[in-house]
Design a protein around this motif. Sequence first.
Motif, PDB file in Angstrom:
ATOM      1  N   ALA A  91     -40.039  -9.319  -6.271  1.00 38.69           N
ATOM      2  CA  ALA A  91     -39.379  -9.024  -7.381  1.00 38.69           C
ATOM      3  C   ALA A  91     -40.474  -8.606  -8.497  1.00 38.69           C
ATOM      4  O   ALA A  91     -39.986  -7.638  -9.325  1.00 38.69           O
TER       5      ALA A  91
ATOM      6  N   LYS B 119     -31.895 -14.060  -5.371  1.00 38.10           N
ATOM      7  CA  LYS B 119     -31.251 -15.274  -5.975  1.00 38.10           C
ATOM      8  C   LYS B 119     -30.254 -15.673  -5.197  1.00 38.10           C
ATOM      9  O   LYS B 119     -30.091 -16.905  -5.079  1.00 38.10           O
TER      10      LYS B 119
ATOM     11  N   ARG C 282     -40.275  -4.895 -10.618  1.00 39.17           N
ATOM     12  CA  ARG C 282     -40.512  -4.899 -12.102  1.00 39.17           C
ATOM     13  C   ARG C 282     -41.666  -4.287 -12.729  1.00 39.17           C
ATOM     14  O   ARG C 282     -41.570  -3.487 -13.408  1.00 39.17           O
TER      15      ARG C 282
ATOM     16  N   GLU D 183     -33.290  -8.400  -7.383  1.00 38.08           N
ATOM     17  CA  GLU D 183     -33.263  -9.897  -7.807  1.00 38.08           C
ATOM     18  C   GLU D 183     -32.019 -10.648  -7.459  1.00 38.08           C
ATOM     19  O   GLU D 183     -32.017 -11.877  -7.318  1.00 38.08           O
TER      20      GLU D 183
ATOM     21  N   THR E 118     -37.559 -15.795  -7.884  1.00 33.05           N
ATOM     22  CA  THR E 118     -37.950 -14.460  -8.144  1.00 33.05           C
ATOM     23  C   THR E 118     -38.639 -14.258  -9.655  1.00 33.05           C
ATOM     24  O   THR E 118     -39.210 -13.302  -9.803  1.00 33.05           O
ATOM     25  N   SER E 119     -39.285 -15.397  -9.978  1.00 35.18           N
ATOM     26  CA  SER E 119     -40.271 -15.310 -11.160  1.00 35.18           C
ATOM     27  C   SER E 119     -41.163 -16.625 -11.082  1.00 35.18           C
ATOM     28  O   SER E 119     -40.811 -17.781 -10.493  1.00 35.18           O
TER      29      SER E 119
END
Lengths: 375, 375
Positions: free
Chosen positions: A282, A307, A286, A303, A313-314
Amino acid sequence: MSKIESEERLVHVPLGERAYDILIGPGLIGRAGGEISTRIKCRKAAIITDDNVGAIYLDPLMDSLQTDGIEAVSLSLPPGEKTKSFDYLTKVCDVLLEARIERNDAVIALGGGVIGDLTGFAAGIVRRGVRFVQIPTSLLSQVDSSVGGKTGINTRHGKNLVGVFNQPDLVLADTDVLNTLSEREFRAGYAEVVKYGLIDKPDFFAWLERNWRDVFAGGPARIEAIATSCQAKADVVVADERENGRRALLNLGHTFGHALEAATEYDSSRLVHGEGVSIGIALAHRFSNRLNLLGVEDVARVEAHLKAVGLPTSMDEIPGELPSTEFLMEAIGQDKKVKGGKLTFILTRGIGQSFVADDVPASEVFAFLEEMRGV
Amino acid sequence: MSKIESEERLVHVPLGERAYDILIGPGLIGRAGGEISTRIKCRKAAIITDDNVGAIYLDPLMDSLQTDGIEAVSLSLPPGEKTKSFDYLTKVCDVLLEARIERNDAVIALGGGVIGDLTGFAAGIVRRGVRFVQIPTSLLSQVDSSVGGKTGINTRHGKNLVGVFNQPDLVLADTDVLNTLSEREFRAGYAEVVKYGLIDKPDFFAWLERNWRDVFAGGPARIEAIATSCQAKADVVVADERENGRRALLNLGHTFGHALEAATEYDSSRLVHGEGVSIGIALAHRFSNRLNLLGVEDVARVEAHLKAVGLPTSMDEIPGELPSTEFLMEAIGQDKKVKGGKLTFILTRGIGQSFVADDVPASEVFAFLEEMRGV
């Protein structure tokens, strides 16, 4: 029986003298003795496993080997990343020598990536190389470490910084084994499956978007996804066995991922490898967007799929405090993918359009990480 | 200066992608920086040496590297066979990672066989392989370990049982260094020189019989003997890099030799490697005679030459008690040259007519050893 055979897939990895086959399908552990003895004329084998996997699959494997006339010894190690150490490498080598494993005998890795990496390393250095069979028992190890020959251990400086290239002589990916994985572990392995689509197979990524529920449920779609992943990795590895160029693409998501693993001290209760890769994938998308390489809609699509299957993803999804961005940069710098002091990253221009960027300025990476952490 | 260059010899080892050069001649340590930087575009280097060699040659080497713009760190280890251990391997890897040696940087082994084997192993596994330069400082390492890429460490099961094949990128054999060797150490290395004649170069053996005094005195004859030995080993290695067949010839004298080293617990005050090889060569010829392969006059000729230079030719020249013949057989059995339980020996049909015998009965070896020991 005929059903079983019809479901089985074979991926051949054509590496000249080091060519080998990957068999993918149900029931392979129970037939391991036959598959091994027809391909490798060994009289002895040593099985290295971990306490979790060994408790379930060691006996059936030993039985199968015995049935086909292969004398086997075994060693079971504690599960977990900390087992990939110089201490356990020393221990495994000692056991192999004690058992008088000779050059044409087989060392069998029965387990996930930790066991595969450690055992493959030991098999590559005992007597400067003995036969090596992998029986990967996690989705991650079936689609990743079963292809490519990378083996190794961790040191205080980082993951996999010490090891050898050692292609296996045979891989048996028994898909029945995956039924006993936890949901979390299966998902983590799935991050690597997604990666192959995102490297250079947009059609496969689209297929996964449509079929991921079947892949998670098991059956033919799962075997298909594993075989496609192994084939995808094999294509890259055959083009660049020693990682001088194209092979670096396989690190998509891994530079960030490894740094996050270091940041969580390889504590699997906080983050497992595949989750780090998922966040790393991810972040790579980005970051590519930030560098104006990739549209925001592709970032969102990647993403959304991660998910959908329940992958993080973060960075803020990682439980507990993360160390400073300086620490993360340090971890990225020590990563093997450093060349001449510049940072090498896998970036992308779209779904399935990844490429190796050789000279990403460290300052850009630092600023991006600060932004992602909301600092 | 022109004299120096005219004396220098170059042996090229044509191993495809792993091809490399061996430079042999005086003054090479003082010119190492230039030789390395023109061949390997490295910015950094790590020198691994031992306390004896380092005390004399580390500063000149560091100076030369610095002059040519190569930033270098160094690590000095205790001299002796016990340094070829997992513990020191771990230590060397740690220092290389701490120094952030990258794939295109150079790891330099400055020392004899122990340092070369240990450092070559570490260079082969850190980041799965970084550049490796050998500066062998003993006659043994100049004529033996500088060619062939065998690296490794010892374990309680025997010598060199754990390691990798790792060809160096460059070898600098500085013949000036040999002037500071003890007579005993030079002689021990000379046993390997004799070995090359006895494997398949009867003319070279005859040349040594005539010229050994000049080889021991230094000068052109010494450089000639080293270059011929390196070339002889290179020819065998190129034909069989991974030791599947012909390369085993290089073990002439080594199966017995290694067993004797194990029997003396690698105590160099009793026996050094080259002395073990010398006795092993004599035993291999006597054993071949016992098997009616070789005339007694050839045994006498080989023993006469080894004795002329002051090398031992029989077990009773080893100071102290030797363990039982059973122990020696055990040591021979654990030797890497075992295949399928049978004993492999290098036997000979005459001066320079060695061959690989695959199925020597253990009982014959046992009886021969008992006889040699006068049991």
